[in-house]
Motif scaffolding. Structure first.
Motif, PDB file in Angstrom:
ATOM      1  N   ALA A   1       0.822  -1.207   0.000  1.00 12.53           N
ATOM      2  CA  ALA A   1       0.000   0.000   0.000  1.00 12.53           C
ATOM      3  C   ALA A   1       0.856   1.256   0.000  1.00 12.53           C
ATOM      4  N   VAL A   2       1.963   1.215   0.702  1.00 13.34           N
ATOM      5  CA  VAL A   2       2.851   2.379   0.762  1.00 13.34           C
ATOM      6  C   VAL A   2       3.687   2.495  -0.513  1.00 13.34           C
ATOM      7  N   THR A   3       4.110   1.371  -1.055  1.00 14.13           N
ATOM      8  CA  THR A   3       4.934   1.367  -2.271  1.00 14.13           C
ATOM      9  C   THR A   3       4.197   1.987  -3.444  1.00 14.13           C
ATOM     10  N   ALA A   4       2.867   1.984  -3.410  1.00 12.75           N
ATOM     11  CA  ALA A   4       2.065   2.517  -4.509  1.00 12.75           C
ATOM     12  C   ALA A   4       2.366   3.980  -4.793  1.00 12.75           C
ATOM     13  N   THR A   5       2.889   4.701  -3.822  1.00 14.86           N
ATOM     14  CA  THR A   5       3.160   6.130  -4.009  1.00 14.86           C
ATOM     15  C   THR A   5       4.280   6.376  -5.006  1.00 14.86           C
ATOM     16  N   ALA A   6       5.256   5.497  -5.061  1.00 21.05           N
ATOM     17  CA  ALA A   6       6.465   5.772  -5.833  1.00 21.05           C
ATOM     18  C   ALA A   6       6.194   5.938  -7.321  1.00 21.05           C
ATOM     19  N   GLY A   7       5.406   5.038  -7.930  1.00 21.55           N
ATOM     20  CA  GLY A   7       5.216   5.068  -9.374  1.00 21.55           C
ATOM     21  C   GLY A   7       4.692   6.388  -9.899  1.00 21.55           C
ATOM     22  N   PRO A   8       3.461   6.803  -9.536  1.00 16.98           N
ATOM     23  CA  PRO A   8       2.926   8.062 -10.055  1.00 16.98           C
ATOM     24  C   PRO A   8       3.722   9.289  -9.629  1.00 16.98           C
ATOM     25  N   THR A   9       4.180   9.322  -8.380  1.00 16.35           N
ATOM     26  CA  THR A   9       4.832  10.526  -7.872  1.00 16.35           C
ATOM     27  C   THR A   9       6.202  10.737  -8.499  1.00 16.35           C
ATOM     28  N   VAL A  10       6.995   9.687  -8.583  1.00 15.83           N
ATOM     29  CA  VAL A  10       8.323   9.817  -9.190  1.00 15.83           C
ATOM     30  C   VAL A  10       8.198  10.190 -10.664  1.00 15.83           C
ATOM     31  N   ALA A  11       7.267   9.563 -11.384  1.00 12.69           N
ATOM     32  CA  ALA A  11       7.093   9.884 -12.803  1.00 12.69           C
ATOM     33  C   ALA A  11       6.692  11.342 -12.997  1.00 12.69           C
ATOM     34  N   SER A  12       5.769  11.830 -12.174  1.00 12.88           N
ATOM     35  CA  SER A  12       5.342  13.224 -12.289  1.00 12.88           C
ATOM     36  C   SER A  12       6.481  14.189 -11.978  1.00 12.88           C
ATOM     37  N   LEU A  13       7.267  13.881 -10.959  1.00 19.85           N
ATOM     38  CA  LEU A  13       8.409  14.739 -10.621  1.00 19.85           C
ATOM     39  C   LEU A  13       9.457  14.722 -11.718  1.00 19.85           C
ATOM     40  N   VAL A  14       9.711  13.559 -12.297  1.00 17.00           N
ATOM     41  CA  VAL A  14      10.670  13.464 -13.412  1.00 17.00           C
ATOM     42  C   VAL A  14      10.226  14.349 -14.564  1.00 17.00           C
TER      43      VAL A  14
ATOM     44  N   ASP B   1       8.532  17.074 -14.523  1.00 18.31           N
ATOM     45  CA  ASP B   1       8.672  18.504 -14.251  1.00 18.31           C
ATOM     46  C   ASP B   1      10.094  18.929 -13.913  1.00 18.31           C
ATOM     47  N   TYR B   2      10.924  18.009 -13.466  1.00 15.60           N
ATOM     48  CA  TYR B   2      12.318  18.344 -13.168  1.00 15.60           C
ATOM     49  C   TYR B   2      13.193  18.343 -14.421  1.00 15.60           C
ATOM     50  N   PHE B   3      12.957  17.420 -15.347  1.00 19.78           N
ATOM     51  CA  PHE B   3      13.910  17.180 -16.430  1.00 19.78           C
ATOM     52  C   PHE B   3      13.375  17.669 -17.770  1.00 19.78           C
ATOM     53  N   PRO B   4      14.221  18.263 -18.608  1.00 21.01           N
ATOM     54  CA  PRO B   4      13.805  18.734 -19.933  1.00 21.01           C
ATOM     55  C   PRO B   4      13.400  17.582 -20.831  1.00 21.01           C
TER      56      PRO B   4
ATOM     57  N   VAL C   1       7.651  23.368 -10.470  1.00 20.67           N
ATOM     58  CA  VAL C   1       6.425  23.934 -11.030  1.00 20.67           C
ATOM     59  C   VAL C   1       5.799  22.918 -11.971  1.00 20.67           C
ATOM     60  N   ARG C   2       4.515  22.672 -11.820  1.00 22.20           N
ATOM     61  CA  ARG C   2       3.846  21.669 -12.650  1.00 22.20           C
ATOM     62  C   ARG C   2       3.769  22.137 -14.102  1.00 22.20           C
ATOM     63  N   GLY C   3       4.171  21.253 -15.016  1.00 23.31           N
ATOM     64  CA  GLY C   3       4.076  21.535 -16.442  1.00 23.31           C
ATOM     65  C   GLY C   3       5.116  22.492 -16.969  1.00 23.31           C
TER      66      GLY C   3
ATOM     67  N   LEU D   1      10.561   3.858 -22.760  1.00 17.64           N
ATOM     68  CA  LEU D   1       9.113   3.698 -22.642  1.00 17.64           C
ATOM     69  C   LEU D   1       8.526   4.664 -21.622  1.00 17.64           C
ATOM     70  N   ASP D   2       9.205   4.833 -20.493  1.00 14.55           N
ATOM     71  CA  ASP D   2       8.695   5.756 -19.479  1.00 14.55           C
ATOM     72  C   ASP D   2       8.719   7.196 -19.982  1.00 14.55           C
ATOM     73  N   ALA D   3       9.781   7.565 -20.700  1.00 12.94           N
ATOM     74  CA  ALA D   3       9.856   8.917 -21.259  1.00 12.94           C
ATOM     75  C   ALA D   3       8.795   9.108 -22.341  1.00 12.94           C
ATOM     76  N   ALA D   4       8.573   8.089 -23.163  1.00  8.06           N
ATOM     77  CA  ALA D   4       7.575   8.188 -24.234  1.00  8.06           C
ATOM     78  C   ALA D   4       6.180   8.402 -23.666  1.00  8.06           C
ATOM     79  N   ARG D   5       5.871   7.748 -22.542  1.00  4.06           N
ATOM     80  CA  ARG D   5       4.546   7.928 -21.949  1.00  4.06           C
ATOM     81  C   ARG D   5       4.360   9.356 -21.455  1.00  4.06           C
ATOM     82  N   LEU D   6       5.397   9.956 -20.899  1.00  3.02           N
ATOM     83  CA  LEU D   6       5.296  11.355 -20.490  1.00  3.02           C
ATOM     84  C   LEU D   6       5.165  12.263 -21.701  1.00  3.02           C
TER      85      LEU D   6
END
Length: 504
Positions: free
Chosen positions: A145-158, A160-163, A223-225, A416-421
């Protein structure tokens, strides 16, 4: 006047300085190259911390693999019981991922991630203290239940952090954390289990987790987006302020490269799917079910979710039973099996780096579908290397083949992860990633349980795991074929996401 040879001006001091000087220059050169590769010290810190978050899950799963034999003896369970422990973690994670995706798009992500790591540490200690199999199973469910946070949150931060142009490569550095964590789990947890007990091996990860939670909590919230807006227009000097989180400015002051993928779609006149262009404000005003249906209407997203889920199905099963398989099939001790697994893990780590670099290189050279072609070909080639490595009984013959297979198996993840973003509007990254993580986690949930059951109750015998692994190479090849189908849909979905970003 100082005597000769005494004090800073003497021959002894002059003789010492040249010995340290080359090492100092080498250290400065390496530091400069690393900072140049990742975009500066701020982004290096972000990469290290996010990679460490991902590493926790890898280390925990590897630890279960290392102590699988101990768990079977302690609680009187079979391979299927070990598979159930891993599957229960994954299934609970899948159930909690969708609501976590909603929170990811609406709350401060670094605080959400930091708080979840604290709870993860508590669940880890509970696993090590389990007096019975039921207690262990419940603690693993809480861990999921706690591990579920990592997937969506890390992807969203990536996102917005990275070009966008360098996202696959930089995402690869983050995803490498899972393999580094797995290596630490195999080596350190294996050593602790042999020297102390399997209980301490399960619980020790709580200490670095608590330290990491504090650092993550203090990370700047991007900053989001922001990166998507920079991709939609020409950057200004204000956009590239060195103090801005996620800035791509290097130590030399180099600005980030333009978003090559979006430029190519515009230059080639790729038309967006008009009815999928997200209206302004829709991410905040539309109900959750509408957002999830919107994500599933993006054809490339569906294809990539299915392809990555099939790949993770095999990887999750192999990771769970790797040490157990090596000890029984190759006839080596547990420490030797852990060492062999680390060697194969190095190949996988190199594959993560290579996948991101190669996909972004193809994109910079004008090949729009680079982030689709690279993972698809790697998934098709992986079974060719893995099959003979799983079949032979000599570890000397198996390790090079499995290392090559691990390399190819890891190549697809960053592209694949970058393509989805790329193909999802930034305002719904968290919810979109929660959909992907849920489906992928269902694959991870089923893999250990299915592989454990098939190896024990269908094939049976000492070669049960071997035949089961060989059978699971079929969906791995299917994932590669499925990925090729996205070559046609990715450009137009990319243009659609670009239009949505500009409209917002």
């Amino acid at each position: 006047m100082e005597p000769s040879g005494v004090g800073p001006a003497g021959p002894a001091a002059r003789a010492v300085r040249p010995l340290g000087a080359p090492f100092g220059r080498l250290r400065r050169l390496l530091r400069h190259r690393v900072l140049e590769a990742v975009g500066g010290p701020d982004q290096l810190t972000v990469i290290v911390l996010l990679a460490a978050v991902v590493a926790l899950n890898g280390a925990d799963t590897a630890t279960v693999s290392v102590v699988a034999g101990d768990l079977e003896r302690a609680f009187g369970i079979s391979n299927a019981g070990v598979g159930l422990l891993v599957s229960a973690t994954s299934l609970t994670g899948a159930a909690f991922t969708l609501p976590i995706g909603i929170l990811t798009d609406r709350v401060t992500r670094v605080h959400l991630l930091g708080g979840s790591i604290v709870l993860w540490a508590v669940a880890t200690v509970a696993s090590g203290a389990s007096p019975s199999f039921s207690w262990l199973l419940v603690s693993r469910i809480a861990l999921g239940a706690v591990t579920a946070t990592a997937g969506p949150t890390v992807a969203s931060l990536v996102g917005d952090y990275f070009p966008t142009t360098d996202r696959a490569r930089l995402y690869g550095y983050v995803l490498a954390g899972e393999l580094v964590g797995a290596g630490a789990g195999y080596f350190l947890s294996g050593t602790i289990a042999s020297a102390v007990s399997w209980r301490v091996a399960l619980a020790w990860l709580a200490l670095p987790a608590l330290w990491l939670a504090r650092l993550v909590w203090r990370m700047p919230e991007p900053v989001r987006g922001r990166q998507a807006r920079l991709a939609a227009r020409r950057p200004t000097p204000a956009d590239e302020s060195p103090a801005a989180p996620g800035s791509r400015r290097s130590p030399a002051g180099r600005r980030p490269p333009p978003d090559r993928a979006r430029r190519l779609t515009r230059r080639r006149g790729v038309a967006p799917v008009e009815h999928l262009v997200l209206p302004p404000g829709a991410a905040e005003s539309r109900p959750v079910w509408w957002i999830y249906l919107y994500v599933l209407r993006i054809r490339t997203v569906v294809i990539l979710i299915l392809a990555s889920s099939l790949g993770y199905f095999f990887f999750a099963g192999l990771r769970t039973f790797a040490v157990l398989y090596a000890t029984r099939h190759y006839g080596v001790s547990r420490p030797t099996a852990s060492a062999l697994t680390l060697v194969v893990g190095v190949g996988a780590l190199l594959g993560v780096f290579a996948g991101g670099h190669l996909a972004d290189r193809l994109l910079r050279r004008g090949y729009l579908n680079g982030r689709i072609l690279v993972p698809s070909l790697a998934l098709l080639a992986a079974p060719v290397a893995l099959a003979p490595g799983l079949f032979v009984t000599s570890p000397l013959l198996a390790v090079p083949l499995l290392t090559a297979g691990g390399f190819l198996l890891a190549v697809p993840n960053p592209p694949l992860d970058a393509a989805r973003l790329d193909i999802v509007p930034p305002a719904i990254w968290g919810r979109a990633e929660s959909v992907r993580t849920t489906v992928r986690t269902l694959g991870e949930f089923s893999a250990p349980l299915v592989l454990g059951f098939v190896s024990s109750d269908v094939f049976g015998g000492t070669d049960g795991l071997m035949y089961t692994f060989l059978l699971c190479l079929i969906p791995l090849a299917a994932a590669g074929l499925l990925g090729l189908a996205a070559l046609r849909t990715y450009p137009r979905d990319l243009a659609t996401a670009d239009a949505s970003a500009r409209a917002g």
